[in-house]
Scaffold this motif. Structure first.
Motif, PDB file in Angstrom:
ATOM      1  N   ASP A  10      -0.228 -33.738  18.924  1.00 36.98           N
ATOM      2  CA  ASP A  10       0.869 -32.574  18.837  1.00 36.98           C
ATOM      3  C   ASP A  10      -0.184 -31.372  19.591  1.00 36.98           C
ATOM      4  N   VAL A  11      -1.359 -31.379  19.369  1.00 37.28           N
ATOM      5  CA  VAL A  11      -2.324 -30.319  20.178  1.00 37.28           C
ATOM      6  C   VAL A  11      -2.494 -30.641  21.341  1.00 37.28           C
ATOM      7  N   LEU A  12      -2.887 -31.827  21.632  1.00 33.95           N
ATOM      8  CA  LEU A  12      -3.183 -32.496  23.038  1.00 33.95           C
ATOM      9  C   LEU A  12      -1.732 -32.250  24.011  1.00 33.95           C
ATOM     10  N   SER A  13      -0.607 -32.636  23.271  1.00 28.80           N
ATOM     11  CA  SER A  13       0.476 -32.349  24.255  1.00 28.80           C
ATOM     12  C   SER A  13       0.632 -30.820  24.444  1.00 28.80           C
ATOM     13  N   ALA A  14       0.099 -30.091  23.557  1.00 34.44           N
ATOM     14  CA  ALA A  14       0.476 -28.503  24.183  1.00 34.44           C
ATOM     15  C   ALA A  14      -0.396 -28.245  25.038  1.00 34.44           C
ATOM     16  N   LEU A  15      -1.483 -28.838  25.321  1.00 39.14           N
ATOM     17  CA  LEU A  15      -2.432 -28.241  26.107  1.00 39.14           C
ATOM     18  C   LEU A  15      -2.176 -28.831  27.633  1.00 39.14           C
ATOM     19  N   ASP A  16      -2.830 -28.396  28.800  1.00 35.24           N
ATOM     20  CA  ASP A  16      -2.841 -29.114  30.112  1.00 35.24           C
ATOM     21  C   ASP A  16      -4.112 -29.099  30.749  1.00 35.24           C
ATOM     22  N   ASP A  17      -5.178 -28.947  30.058  1.00 33.83           N
ATOM     23  CA  ASP A  17      -6.402 -28.956  30.429  1.00 33.83           C
ATOM     24  C   ASP A  17      -6.962 -30.394  30.664  1.00 33.83           C
ATOM     25  N   ASP A  18      -7.949 -30.523  31.708  1.00 31.98           N
ATOM     26  CA  ASP A  18      -8.495 -31.887  31.723  1.00 31.98           C
ATOM     27  C   ASP A  18      -9.139 -32.429  30.728  1.00 31.98           C
ATOM     28  N   GLU A  19      -9.947 -31.423  30.125  1.00 31.68           N
ATOM     29  CA  GLU A  19     -10.933 -31.863  28.922  1.00 31.68           C
ATOM     30  C   GLU A  19     -10.533 -31.053  27.777  1.00 31.68           C
ATOM     31  N   VAL A  20     -10.984 -31.437  26.446  1.00 32.41           N
ATOM     32  CA  VAL A  20     -11.031 -30.637  25.411  1.00 32.41           C
ATOM     33  C   VAL A  20     -12.118 -30.904  24.485  1.00 32.41           C
ATOM     34  N   GLU A  21     -12.528 -29.826  23.784  1.00 32.24           N
ATOM     35  CA  GLU A  21     -13.684 -29.972  23.243  1.00 32.24           C
ATOM     36  C   GLU A  21     -13.482 -30.179  21.536  1.00 32.24           C
ATOM     37  N   LEU A  22     -14.089 -30.958  21.197  1.00 32.01           N
ATOM     38  CA  LEU A  22     -13.748 -31.266  19.694  1.00 32.01           C
ATOM     39  C   LEU A  22     -15.232 -30.665  18.849  1.00 32.01           C
ATOM     40  N   GLY A  23     -14.907 -29.905  18.034  1.00 31.33           N
ATOM     41  CA  GLY A  23     -16.148 -29.189  16.978  1.00 31.33           C
ATOM     42  C   GLY A  23     -16.178 -30.058  15.808  1.00 31.33           C
ATOM     43  N   LEU A  24     -16.964 -30.663  15.522  1.00 29.95           N
ATOM     44  CA  LEU A  24     -17.045 -31.676  14.250  1.00 29.95           C
ATOM     45  C   LEU A  24     -18.276 -31.322  13.386  1.00 29.95           C
ATOM     46  N   GLY A  25     -17.979 -31.333  12.124  1.00 22.95           N
ATOM     47  CA  GLY A  25     -18.972 -31.024  11.170  1.00 22.95           C
ATOM     48  C   GLY A  25     -19.655 -32.384  10.285  1.00 22.95           C
ATOM     49  N   GLY A  26     -19.096 -32.360   8.973  1.00 24.01           N
ATOM     50  CA  GLY A  26     -19.522 -33.468   8.223  1.00 24.01           C
ATOM     51  C   GLY A  26     -18.072 -34.625   8.385  1.00 24.01           C
ATOM     52  N   GLU A  27     -18.245 -35.730   7.656  1.00 27.61           N
ATOM     53  CA  GLU A  27     -17.131 -36.313   7.659  1.00 27.61           C
ATOM     54  C   GLU A  27     -15.805 -35.929   6.587  1.00 27.61           C
ATOM     55  N   LEU A  28     -16.241 -34.994   5.948  1.00 32.34           N
ATOM     56  CA  LEU A  28     -15.004 -34.044   5.192  1.00 32.34           C
ATOM     57  C   LEU A  28     -14.612 -32.733   5.749  1.00 32.34           C
ATOM     58  N   ASP A  29     -15.197 -32.623   6.917  1.00 33.69           N
ATOM     59  CA  ASP A  29     -15.023 -31.142   7.376  1.00 33.69           C
ATOM     60  C   ASP A  29     -13.880 -31.092   8.525  1.00 33.69           C
ATOM     61  N   PRO A  30     -13.123 -29.820   8.583  1.00 34.65           N
ATOM     62  CA  PRO A  30     -12.135 -30.189   9.666  1.00 34.65           C
ATOM     63  C   PRO A  30     -12.605 -30.340  10.901  1.00 34.65           C
ATOM     64  N   ALA A  31     -11.982 -30.734  11.737  1.00 33.49           N
ATOM     65  CA  ALA A  31     -12.268 -30.599  13.090  1.00 33.49           C
ATOM     66  C   ALA A  31     -11.720 -29.355  13.978  1.00 33.49           C
ATOM     67  N   VAL A  32     -12.329 -28.829  14.951  1.00 36.67           N
ATOM     68  CA  VAL A  32     -11.739 -27.562  15.447  1.00 36.67           C
ATOM     69  C   VAL A  32     -11.484 -28.045  17.151  1.00 36.67           C
ATOM     70  N   VAL A  33     -10.375 -28.207  17.597  1.00 34.98           N
ATOM     71  CA  VAL A  33      -9.903 -28.661  18.959  1.00 34.98           C
ATOM     72  C   VAL A  33      -9.716 -27.250  19.786  1.00 34.98           C
ATOM     73  N   ARG A  34     -10.634 -27.097  21.169  1.00 30.56           N
ATOM     74  CA  ARG A  34     -10.472 -26.268  21.858  1.00 30.56           C
ATOM     75  C   ARG A  34     -10.215 -26.658  23.355  1.00 30.56           C
ATOM     76  N   PRO A  35      -9.598 -25.855  24.102  1.00 29.49           N
ATOM     77  CA  PRO A  35      -9.726 -26.344  25.734  1.00 29.49           C
ATOM     78  C   PRO A  35     -10.970 -26.319  26.061  1.00 29.49           C
ATOM     79  N   ALA A  36     -11.235 -26.949  27.114  1.00 32.86           N
ATOM     80  CA  ALA A  36     -12.764 -27.085  27.610  1.00 32.86           C
ATOM     81  C   ALA A  36     -12.804 -25.622  28.480  1.00 32.86           C
ATOM     82  N   SER A  37     -11.817 -25.255  28.956  1.00 29.00           N
ATOM     83  CA  SER A  37     -11.712 -23.998  29.841  1.00 29.00           C
ATOM     84  C   SER A  37     -11.689 -22.909  28.856  1.00 29.00           C
ATOM     85  N   PRO A  38     -12.167 -21.748  29.504  1.00 30.88           N
ATOM     86  CA  PRO A  38     -12.264 -20.578  28.491  1.00 30.88           C
ATOM     87  C   PRO A  38     -10.859 -20.090  28.090  1.00 30.88           C
TER      88      PRO A  38
END
Length: 377
Positions: A337-365
């Motif tokens: 759902d997130v990837l479909s809403a974006l049109d950037d070539d790259e995205v950045e995933l922010g990961l913590g531990g195995e039980l931590d949420p992931a943060v998805v951001r466009p690679a562009s600012p």
């Protein structure tokens, strides 16, 4: 009431009312649209379900004033079947309404209700604070966040979108408890504040309204929406349409506490390749959970799933990552759902531990982020 109106203009307006008119209501009048002569050459068309109200106007040739309420569905079907060109509408004192094509024998009769029986339509109080926002900005706010609104109508605080206007920043935030989306846009030079909790059905109608306003805007012109908050309702105007919504009286979750402030591991992923691999692997995922495992190693992400019912799925894609190996489980649909809403070539995933949420951001600012909660697989 008696008037003549171009078919294409009436059809467009009556079609827009279908999303608001309540077909299964215990109050029959709410399945109707109001047709009311409004001045010497205008017809006002309105629909409401007592929570939302949509009003539009069309230029007509008025022979006699008045108003009538008729079935929204029946009116749409009959207007659609009329030949192109002018349509003659006439209602009698008993609210029986005749629809006739000019220059044709085709004619329909509808049993209606007096216009006075239609519920009163809300309007902002005199002097209510008003804001003006570019339509494309509102479209982007909705497009980037609507998918994470909960569809559970028993949880009103999640079955809605938080709309905030804070100085020169306009923000929309949505969450269903499993994922969260936040989008901000800058509106230079405007200083105002507002907080609204807009229900899902209203967000869907607002999206259609924005699309209509943008489509009708003159080429090169910046179409805008006027937004007002008055009491427990919000009002949106643009493109000759007025849309009112009763805001949700609930407390939206403190979203800033959900967003991880520091995600130690940053992974840059090609968006299209990531989405394609997720789609492919999720076919083999459990229908109940939709769970997949993301295993990140230096330069590679492996996406896997296994299900007792449907077997296993595997794919891998190249990534930009040089941190320690880790594996974390997610619902594939939430990422898609997130990837479909974006049109950037790259995205950045922010990961913590195995039980931590992931943060998805466009690679562009850009001022967008999504939070996806992990799951045990």
């Amino acid at each position: 009431m008696e008037l003549t109106v171009p078919k294409k203009d009436l059809l467009k307006l009556v079609s827009r009312m279908q999303g608001v008119a309540e077909r299964k209501s215990t109050m029959p009048v709410l399945s109707n649209v109001l047709l009311a002569v409004d001045g010497p050459s205008a017809l006002r068309v309105a629909a409401t379900d007592l929570y939302l109200a949509l009003v539009g106007r069309v230029t007509v040739d008025v022979s006699k004033g008045g108003s009538v309420a008729v079935s929204a569905k029946d009116l749409l079907e009959r207007v659609r079947m009329m030949p192109e060109g002018p349509i003659h509408l006439a209602s009698q004192d008993n609210a029986t309404t005749t629809i006739k094509a000019a220059g044709s024998a085709r004619r329909y009769t509808l049993r209606g209700m007096p216009g006075d029986d239609f519920p009163p339509l809300p309007a902002p109080s005199e002097g209510s604070p008003s804001l003006s926002l570019d339509v494309d900005a509102l479209q982007e706010l909705i497009a980037k966040t609507h998918f994470s609104i909960s569809t559970d109508e028993t949880r009103a605080h999640l079955n809605s979108a938080l709309f905030e206007w804070d100085g020169d920043v306009v923000r929309m935030v949505t969450t269903d408890g499993h994922r969260l989306s936040k989008m901000e846009v800058k509106v230079g030079g405007r200083q105002a504040s507002a907080t609204m909790l807009i229900p899902l059905k209203a967000v869907q109608e607002l999206r259609r309204l924005c699309d209509d306003i943008a489509a009708e805007a003159k080429e090169g012109a910046k179409a805008q929406v006027q937004i007002a908050q008055s009491g427990s309702s919000a009002f949106f105007q643009g493109g000759g349409m007025s849309f009112a919504v009763r805001l949700v009286d609930a407390q939206f979750p403190p979203y800033s506490q959900v967003i991880p402030q520091n995600s130690e591991k940053k992974v840059r992923v090609p968006r299209s390749a990531f989405a394609e691999a997720l789609r492919a692997v999720s076919i083999a995922a459990s229908e109940r959970t939709g769970g997949v495992k993301l295993a990140v190693t230096k330069g590679t992400m492996r996406i896997t799933t296994e299900s007792p019912e449907s077997g296993e799925g595997f794919d891998e894609i190249p990534i930009d990552y040089a941190g320690p190996n880790m594996t974390i489980g997610f619902n594939a649909k939430y990422f898609l759902d997130v990837l479909s809403a974006l049109d950037d070539d790259e995205v950045e995933l922010g990961l913590g531990g195995e039980l931590d949420p992931a943060v998805v951001r466009p690679a562009s600012p850009r001022q967008f982020l999504a939070v996806v909660m992990p799951m045990r697989i």
